[in-house]
Design an enzyme around this catalytic site. Structure first.
Site: not given
Ligand SMILES: [Zn+2]
Length: 152
Positions: A87-88, A45, A50, A133, A129-130
């Site tokens: 998470c990236l 995701g 991000q 963000h 989670h997204e």
């Molecule tokens: Zn993330």
């Protein structure tokens, strides 16, 4: 185009993102670039903040199914579960996070069509989670515990 993924500590990740006003070729190209970036870094995701854009757009790919969620909103929640997340934007850290087990989410698809889906398990976790963000929140802000290294 492949974007650089911003790391925790970058103020862009702490902002509340704005709704997407116009769904056109530009936003579709952005979603495609986010998708390519996510796959390159082996994510499941990615949210627009991000890659430095404070707009409410998310891409997810799970079980070879792609989801493009624009202006997503959680309508209903059911159950609770705790599982490990990464998470990236937070490389090398993993954490145990409590989420709703099932969520009903409303969103616009890449052509601006309004949709509503029930998600559960990993997909529901990923959606939550997204969306976090988009509200300037990282999983490390809400994790019960955080550890370094391999996902356990
Ligand atoms: Zn993330």
């Amino acid at each position: 185009m492949i974007y650089e993924v911003l790391r925790a500590g970058n103020p862009v990740l702490k902002q509340v993102s704005e709704p997407v006003e116009k769904i056109d070729r530009r936003i579709r190209r952005l979603l495609d670039d986010m998708h390519a970036t996510m796959l390159l870094y082996n994510g499941i995701g990615l949210a627009a903040p991000q890659i430095g854009k404070n707009i409410r757009a998310i891409v997810i790919e799970l079980d070879e199914k792609r989801y493009d969620l624009i202006n997503p909103k959680i309508l209903k929640r059911e159950g609770k579960s705790v599982d490990t997340e990464g998470c990236l934007s937070v490389p090398d850290l993993f954490g145990e996070v409590e989420r709703s087990e099932k969520v009903e989410v409303e969103f616009l698809d890449r052509y601006g069509k309004k949709k509503k889906i029930w998600t559960e398990g990993l997909l529901a976790r990923c959606v939550q989670h997204e969306i976090d963000h988009l509200d300037g929140q990282l999983f490390i802000d809400i994790a019960q515990s955080v550890h370094r290294g391999e996902e356990k």
